[in-house]
Design an enzyme around this catalytic site. Structure first.
Site, short mmCIF file in Angstrom:
data_model
loop_
_atom_site.label_atom_id
_atom_site.label_comp_id
_atom_site.label_asym_id
_atom_site.label_seq_id
_atom_site.Cartn_x
_atom_site.Cartn_y
_atom_site.Cartn_z
N ASP A 1 41.81 32.79 -31.78
CA ASP A 1 41.17 32.52 -30.49
C ASP A 1 41.58 33.63 -29.53
OD1 ASP A 1 40.24 31.11 -27.98
OD2 ASP A 1 40.00 29.43 -29.37
N HIS B 1 26.99 27.05 -30.35
CA HIS B 1 26.15 26.38 -29.35
C HIS B 1 26.52 26.79 -27.92
CE1 HIS B 1 28.63 22.43 -28.40
NE2 HIS B 1 29.40 23.51 -28.35
C1 LIG Z 1 34.05 24.78 -27.32
S1 LIG Z 1 35.59 25.43 -27.74
C2 LIG Z 1 35.72 24.95 -29.43
C3 LIG Z 1 37.13 24.89 -29.90
C4 LIG Z 1 37.31 24.38 -31.31
N1 LIG Z 1 36.61 25.19 -32.30
C5 LIG Z 1 36.88 22.94 -31.39
O1 LIG Z 1 35.82 22.64 -31.94
O2 LIG Z 1 37.59 22.09 -30.87
C6 LIG Z 1 35.22 27.16 -27.87
C7 LIG Z 1 36.44 28.03 -28.17
O3 LIG Z 1 36.01 29.40 -28.23
C8 LIG Z 1 37.04 30.19 -27.71
N2 LIG Z 1 36.52 31.52 -27.33
C9 LIG Z 1 35.74 31.87 -26.27
N3 LIG Z 1 35.49 33.18 -26.28
C10 LIG Z 1 36.10 33.69 -27.38
C11 LIG Z 1 36.21 34.99 -27.94
N4 LIG Z 1 35.61 36.04 -27.37
N5 LIG Z 1 36.92 35.15 -29.10
C12 LIG Z 1 37.53 34.10 -29.68
N6 LIG Z 1 37.46 32.83 -29.20
C13 LIG Z 1 36.76 32.63 -28.07
C14 LIG Z 1 37.53 29.37 -26.52
O4 LIG Z 1 38.82 29.79 -26.09
C15 LIG Z 1 37.51 27.97 -27.10
O5 LIG Z 1 38.75 27.62 -27.69
C1 LIG Z 2 35.84 21.06 -18.02
O1 LIG Z 2 34.64 21.05 -17.37
C2 LIG Z 2 33.49 21.39 -18.06
C3 LIG Z 2 33.31 21.18 -19.42
C4 LIG Z 2 32.11 21.54 -20.06
C5 LIG Z 2 31.94 21.24 -21.48
O2 LIG Z 2 31.84 22.22 -22.42
C6 LIG Z 2 31.77 21.92 -23.76
C7 LIG Z 2 31.70 22.93 -24.73
C8 LIG Z 2 31.61 22.62 -26.07
O3 LIG Z 2 31.51 23.61 -26.97
C9 LIG Z 2 31.63 21.34 -26.51
C10 LIG Z 2 31.71 20.34 -25.57
O4 LIG Z 2 31.75 19.08 -26.00
C11 LIG Z 2 31.76 20.61 -24.20
C12 LIG Z 2 31.84 19.57 -23.23
O5 LIG Z 2 31.83 18.39 -23.56
C13 LIG Z 2 31.92 19.93 -21.88
O6 LIG Z 2 31.99 18.98 -20.95
C14 LIG Z 2 31.12 22.09 -19.29
C15 LIG Z 2 31.29 22.32 -17.94
O7 LIG Z 2 30.33 22.90 -17.15
C16 LIG Z 2 29.21 22.12 -16.87
C17 LIG Z 2 32.49 22.00 -17.31
O8 LIG Z 2 32.70 22.28 -15.98
C18 LIG Z 2 32.47 21.34 -15.02
#
Ligand SMILES: C[S@@+](CC[C@H](N)C(=O)[O-])C[C@H]1O[C@@H](n2cnc3c(N)ncnc32)[C@H](O)[C@@H]1O
Ligand SMILES: COc1cc(-c2oc3cc(O)cc(O)c3c(=O)c2O)cc(OC)c1OC
Length: 373
Positions: free
Chosen positions: A227, A274
């Site tokens: 990450d 996504h």
């Molecule tokens: C929506 S979270 C998903 C985390 C995890 N895969 C899960 O499903 O719980 C997206 C992750 O992408 C990471 N991320 C964002 N930009 C990135 C980058 N340029 N390189 C690596 N990771 C990145 C964020 O720090 C975050 O942990």
């Molecule tokens: C912490 O506040 C915000 C969270 C989100 C946000 O983003 C996500 C990204 C993912 O890949 C999976 C997820 O399930 C989610 C969320 O559930 C989630 O709430 C988005 C925001 O902007 C609208 C947030 O800021 C208010």
């Protein structure tokens, strides 16, 4: 009959239409009632109760509510029973009192241990709700492609999160909860996905919940959490919720998935693509392709856990399709990301240079997709 209405519409149809509008105007009240129950600790109080069910007076007393709140609590519970979060039974032989029990959905909302409670609280956080209120203004007046950024002076969600420790914690708590739930299902019911895999990199693996679960269940698989450097900075020293420290087959690496991803024969992208538009996804997928090539041989795979909008599961269960569409709007609002249908996934893989793909399983509204070099 008002002139804007068709003269043939029956009174019954009109009133049904009105109730439909009311129902959707009120949806947030159900969400807020559920948030209220979780904040009060209702699921926990029933869970703690010496029997698997609790009467209203026992529940009110366990929550230490003033007796004047017992009747309002009954009404809150009635709505949540209707919404499928509690069930009721009446012991006719004993006191004829209604008793409440948990459903599987409310077991996921137990505080501390429930993998979905952080998710619920994140969606219903005042900050999240405020950002939804600004969506129409974005449609009308903004040239920024990301509604979230338009409302935050051009600053991205990821950058904002770094400045707000409370938001950061609630986001990662929600992600960790989801990863634990999905990892449990993956390692027990979808083992074949990891068959023959010797090394795996969880790209955008956050604080490591998924990689820890895989490393524990498959001790022969060399796992890496990858990450952004500041996200994984102190994981090895024991930061994060899971014990990354001490697991011999688990490494931590910091970097950007747009630049270089460490080599492995399986690259996992859970809930990553996504968040990004098509162009950025193609960049990420090309980097994944390079990472699985590694030694120049065309082997390995990229495992993607994300939604396939309108897939078989969603056709069979309307609620799943609704969840997919809400997630799609959340991704639009937060990142200019999107949930994709199968055709859109196929195009992404083709343009990024993959030879093929296969949807190998489903995890509720999400799917497991394998893309091959
Ligand atoms: C929506 S979270 C998903 C985390 C995890 N895969 C899960 O499903 O719980 C997206 C992750 O992408 C990471 N991320 C964002 N930009 C990135 C980058 N340029 N390189 C690596 N990771 C990145 C964020 O720090 C975050 O942990
Ligand atoms: C912490 O506040 C915000 C969270 C989100 C946000 O983003 C996500 C990204 C993912 O890949 C999976 C997820 O399930 C989610 C969320 O559930 C989630 O709430 C988005 C925001 O902007 C609208 C947030 O800021 C208010």
């Amino acid at each position: 009959m008002a002139e804007y209405l068709d003269a043939n519409i029956s009174g019954e149809e009109l009133l049904e239409a009105q109730a439909h509008v009311w129902s959707y105007s009120f949806n947030y009240i159900v969400s807020m009632a559920l948030k209220c129950a979780v904040e009060l600790g209702v699921p926990d109080a029933i869970h703690r109760h010496h029997a698997p069910t609790a009467s209203l007076p026992a529940l009110a007393s366990s929550l230490q509510l003033d007796p004047s709140k017992t009747e309002p609590l009954r009404r809150l519970m009635r709505l949540l029973v209707h919404a499928g979060f509690f069930t009721t039974t009446t012991d006719e032989e004993e006191d004829e009192e209604v008793r409440y029990s948990l459903t599987t959905a409310t077991k996921l909302l137990l505080r501390g241990q429930g993998p979905a409670s952080a998710f619920l609280l994140l969606q219903l956080d005042p900050k999240t709700i405020t950002s939804w209120g600004a969506l129409s203004a974005w449609f009308q007046f903004s040239s920024n492609p990301v509604p979230y950024e338009a409302g935050h002076g051009g600053v991205s969600f990821w950058e904002c999160m770094e400045k707000d420790p409370r938001q950061k914690k609630s986001f990662y708590d929600a992600m960790v909860g989801d990863s634990k739930l999905v990892a449990g299902v993956l390692v027990s019911e979808c083992k074949e996905v990891l068959e023959g895999v010797e090394s795996l990199v969880d790209v955008g693996g956050g604080t490591g919940a998924m990689a820890v679960a895989i490393a524990k269940a498959f001790p022969k698989v060399k796992c890496t959490v990858f990450d952004l450097p500041h996200v994984v900075a102190n994981l090895k020293e024991g930061g994060g919720d899971d014990v990354v420290k001490g697991l011999e087959n688990l490494e931590v690496a910091g970097g950007s998935m747009f630049e270089k991803i460490p080599h492995a024969d399986a690259i996992l992208l859970k809930w990553i693509l996504h968040n990004w538009n098509d162009e950025k996804c193609i960049d990420i997928l090309k980097c994944c392709l390079e990472a699985v090539f590694g030694d120049g041989k065309k082997k390995g795979k990229v495992i993607i856990i994300d939604m396939v909008v309108g897939n078989k599961a969603a056709v069979e269960k309307q609620e799943l399709y609704g969840v997919q569409l809400c997630f799609d709007l959340l991704m639009l609002a937060s990142y200019n990301g999107k949930e994709r249908d199968e055709k859109e996934w196929e195009t992404l893989f083709k343009v990024a240079g993959f030879s093929g793909y296969k949807i190998v399983g489903s995890l509720g509204p999400r799917s497991i997709i394998e893309a091959y070099p």
